[in-house]
Design an enzyme around this catalytic site. Sequence first.
Site, PDB file in Angstrom:
ATOM      1  N   GLU A 122       0.846  -1.207   0.000  1.00  0.00           N
ATOM      2  CA  GLU A 122       0.000   0.000   0.000  1.00  0.00           C
ATOM      3  C   GLU A 122       0.878   1.253   0.000  1.00  0.00           C
ATOM      4  OE1 GLU A 122      -2.901   0.419   3.268  1.00  0.00           O
ATOM      5  OE2 GLU A 122      -2.478   2.554   3.206  1.00  0.00           O
ATOM      6  N   SER A 258      -9.063  -8.773   6.747  1.00  0.00           N
ATOM      7  CA  SER A 258      -9.143  -9.609   5.539  1.00  0.00           C
ATOM      8  C   SER A 258      -9.420 -11.075   5.881  1.00  0.00           C
ATOM      9  CB  SER A 258      -7.858  -9.463   4.719  1.00  0.00           C
ATOM     10  OG  SER A 258      -6.732  -9.607   5.535  1.00  0.00           O
TER      11      SER A 258
END
Length: 275
Positions: A122, A258
């Site tokens: 990211e 997640s």
Amino acid sequence: MIIELAENYGFCFGVKRAIKKAEQIQNAATIGELIHNPAEINRLQQNFNVKTLKDIRALSDEKKAIIRTHGITKGDLAELRKKDIEIIDATCPFVTKPQQICEKMSAEGYDVVIFGDENHPEVKGVKSYVSTRAFVVLDESELEGIKLPSKIAVVSQTTKKPELFAKIVSFLLLRCKEVRVFNTICDATFKNQDAILKLSQKSDVMIIVGGKNSANTKQLFLISKANCEHSYLIETEKELEKAWFEGKKHCGVSAGASTPDWIIKNVVARIREFG
Ligand code: SF4
């Protein structure tokens, strides 16, 4: 033994959105891991023929490419667009935001401080949108000795702690004339963190379920460990050990952003067997 799930845990909005896209699209390749959870990635591969490629260089004759929740670099996106391939962008909107901020602030002449882990996909993606100088730091001490400009923008990796972000901002305020602060820490992370803080304070054993390569899961584990010595980070129920629960009265369970529900259910069922 009481088994209690945290008030907020598991899949966040960005991950749900990415998985839905992958299930709908099918027969596609994701650029990097779609989400940080090996078991879920395996399920997508088995049931929907969605395979994971390391990066865009691993593409061969694929017809559809899905961009993971953490996004990719600006350069890779440009490369991908040159190929004869359908692009499905599953970058979480909360990740797209700091990318856009970095691009805009750089265009206006601001150097950018990114609070985050330099090696995280990211952060690599977000940093690639900075065309001025980018400083990626994990704490303010890394900025000591650097000649900072008079105007600077600051963003954060989505999974970081707000308290630490505030420290970096304070450091910059004392040294730069103009500091543009963008709190890009994600809501889902806050909620899961608050909930695990409360739960770990009243539990004598804590199970945190999530990918060991997931930054937000690790963060949950650290918060839990600070309050409950017997905190364990696992990816699936297979890693649970009976001895962890012996003599325990209250077992707290939480999961990273997640981690799919089906894994959490399996974990709770296995703990029940031990209990
Ligand atoms: S944790 Fe937040 S930023 Fe990361 S994918 Fe989920 S919603 Fe998006």
